[in-house]
Motif scaffolding. Structure first.
Motif, mmCIF file in Angstrom:
data_model
loop_
_atom_site.group_PDB
_atom_site.id
_atom_site.type_symbol
_atom_site.label_atom_id
_atom_site.label_comp_id
_atom_site.label_asym_id
_atom_site.label_seq_id
_atom_site.Cartn_x
_atom_site.Cartn_y
_atom_site.Cartn_z
ATOM 1 N N PHE A 129 -5.940 46.375 -14.299
ATOM 2 C CA PHE A 129 -5.055 45.655 -13.386
ATOM 3 C C PHE A 129 -3.617 45.623 -13.909
ATOM 4 O O PHE A 129 -2.665 45.880 -13.156
ATOM 5 C CB PHE A 129 -5.579 44.237 -13.183
ATOM 6 C CG PHE A 129 -4.678 43.370 -12.338
ATOM 7 C CD1 PHE A 129 -4.692 43.476 -10.959
ATOM 8 C CD2 PHE A 129 -3.806 42.460 -12.931
ATOM 9 C CE1 PHE A 129 -3.854 42.682 -10.179
ATOM 10 C CE2 PHE A 129 -2.972 41.669 -12.163
ATOM 11 C CZ PHE A 129 -2.994 41.781 -10.787
ATOM 12 N N LEU A 130 -3.474 45.340 -15.197
ATOM 13 C CA LEU A 130 -2.123 45.281 -15.766
ATOM 14 C C LEU A 130 -1.448 46.647 -15.746
ATOM 15 O O LEU A 130 -0.287 46.776 -15.342
ATOM 16 C CB LEU A 130 -2.187 44.735 -17.194
ATOM 17 C CG LEU A 130 -2.619 43.267 -17.340
ATOM 18 C CD1 LEU A 130 -2.723 42.895 -18.808
ATOM 19 C CD2 LEU A 130 -1.627 42.352 -16.637
ATOM 20 N N LEU A 131 -2.177 47.683 -16.165
ATOM 21 C CA LEU A 131 -1.594 49.031 -16.159
ATOM 22 C C LEU A 131 -1.291 49.498 -14.741
ATOM 23 O O LEU A 131 -0.236 50.096 -14.480
ATOM 24 C CB LEU A 131 -2.547 50.010 -16.851
ATOM 25 C CG LEU A 131 -2.744 49.812 -18.352
ATOM 26 C CD1 LEU A 131 -3.760 50.815 -18.891
ATOM 27 C CD2 LEU A 131 -1.413 49.955 -19.093
ATOM 28 N N GLY A 132 -2.221 49.221 -13.819
ATOM 29 C CA GLY A 132 -1.984 49.607 -12.435
ATOM 30 C C GLY A 132 -0.779 48.901 -11.842
ATOM 31 O O GLY A 132 0.013 49.513 -11.109
ATOM 32 N N ALA A 133 -0.638 47.600 -12.150
ATOM 33 C CA ALA A 133 0.518 46.854 -11.640
ATOM 34 C C ALA A 133 1.821 47.424 -12.184
ATOM 35 O O ALA A 133 2.810 47.579 -11.444
ATOM 36 C CB ALA A 133 0.379 45.387 -12.008
#
Length: 418
Positions: free
Chosen positions: A145-149
């Motif tokens: 989620f963090l990398l995708g965001a």
């Protein structure tokens, strides 16, 4: 409308028609991709009939994979839209890239969910099911989620993700504070799993948090324990590394459950046995081997004492004699060894502890042949019921603190005698 008519249209009409065609192509590609994935790969999944094939080709994974196709079509086709302004093409392309990243992350998250479902499913080996990977899956989702965001935001603002990551470096202290519990819980979860300290199904006891029951879920941040009264206690994962708790898994795997309980006997009832009493107790089958051995040993000792002491050897105090308490201990041990509910391969001991104001404690230390709670209590109850009923045979009395009735009867007896 034929291609020959396109040059005759206004530029905005050609652009609108191109965008509509691109949207239609994206939707059509999604429908075709979903149909092909669901039909083709579903058949492959059924033919393989393996656990991991079903995990990797899960229905949700395939459905989310089909959702990636429209944004890819938009990325490839946006440059073909006639008369589209460069700025608009850039914005549409960046949004398509961001959507591709979002759907790609959702595919990976669905894959992690499928891996967890396959790990915890009924078809998984029992040894695998007891080792929860839910914490790792949750951490993986958080990282995705963090990398995708970061990548999606970087695509929307048309900047390199490295720029955002360099800005996050300056916020590392804040991030460490925000994700402190997550980091602690993940570290604790890794240590619990690597050291095999906790599994799903383990019976643990942690009085400081009110937990006494079976572990039903091990997640990234919490461990859920279903207590024996069916309530649920939620324990932060990191507390299981920083605080002590009792895990009863060793008892369950050993096949035996310990009985450690005392019979408190009234001290004045302990005495030497008379010959006729020894003769009577010798009729008890469990005691016969013990009494025969003791008779021979006592006779040999007393004969030796008569040679050493002469005439005074006939005094009872100068002779070796059997006591009712010692004979009762021998009977209890023989009874336990013959009991079908007592484990024969584990420690079995009957011992007399230090006398107290509450009598002489006789402790039973043994293990039942089962770890099932109800069976354990039944066996333990049967053993002590029998031993309490056998005390009069040895002229022993259980210790019991006097009650108000005992005091009244004593006073009435004293008044009557006065």
């Amino acid at each position: 409308m034929t291609p020959e008519l396109l040059p005759t249209l206004d530029p905005w009409a050609r652009t609108a028609l191109g965008l509509a065609s691109l949207a239609l192509a994206a939707l059509t590609a999604r429908v075709l991709a979903q149909w092909l994935l669901q039909r083709g790969l579903s058949e492959v999944r059924e033919r393989l009939q393996t656990r991991w094939a079903k995990v990797m080709l899960d229905t949700v994974v395939l459905r989310r994979l089909a959702q990636v196709v429209p944004s890819l079509v938009v990325q490839l086709g946006v440059g073909l839209v006639p008369d589209l302004a460069t700025g608009a093409a850039t914005v549409i392309g960046n949004v398509a890239v961001a959507l591709t990243v979002v759907h790609g992350v959702r595919v990976l998250m669905a894959l992690l969910d499928a891996v967890q479902a396959g790990h915890d499913g009924d078809t998984a080996p029992a040894a695998v099911q007891t080792r929860s990977i839910k914490g790792y899956v949750q951490l993986g989702k958080l990282v995705l989620f963090l990398l995708g965001a970061i990548v999606a935001v970087a695509a929307l603002i048309d900047r390199s993700p490295l720029i955002l990551l360099s800005g996050l470096g300056a916020m590392s202290a804040v991030l460490m504070l925000v994700f402190k519990d997550t980091i602690l819980s993940f570290t604790a979860g890794v240590q619990l799993a690597s050291n095999n300290m906790l599994r799903v199904g383990d019976w643990i006891e942690m009085p400081q948090v009110g937990a006494d029951g079976a572990v039903i879920d091990i997640a990234l941040h919490t461990v859920k324990v279903q207590n024996w009264d069916k309530t649920i206690t939620t324990i932060p994962t990191w507390r299981l590394m920083s605080e002590s708790y009792r895990n009863w898994r060793g008892m369950s795997e050993s096949g035996g459950r310990r009985i450690k309980r005392t019979l408190r006997l009234d001290t004045p009832s302990v005495r030497f046995l008379e010959p006729h009493e020894i003769e009577r107790l010798g009729r008890i089958a469990l005691l016969r081997p013990y009494l025969e051995d003791k008779r021979r040993a006592i006779q040999a000792t007393n004969d030796s004492l008569r040679q050493q002491l002469g005439e005074v050897a006939v005094h009872p105090a100068n002779q070796r004699r059997l006591t009712n308490l010692g004979t009762f201990r021998a009977y209890v041990e023989a009874y336990l060894r013959a009991h079908p509910g007592i484990h024969p391969g584990m420690t079995l001991m009957v011992r007399t502890l230090e006398p107290t104001s509450e009598g002489v404690p006789v402790e039973l230390y043994c293990f039942t042949a089962t770890t099932v709670w109800a069976e354990y209590e039944r066996i333990q109850g049967d053993v002590f019921d029998h031993l309490l009923a056998m005390l009069p045979e040895f002229d022993l009395e259980p210790f019991q603190a006097p009650t108000g009735k005992d005091l009244r009867m004593g006073l009435q007896e004293r008044l009557r005698r006065a």
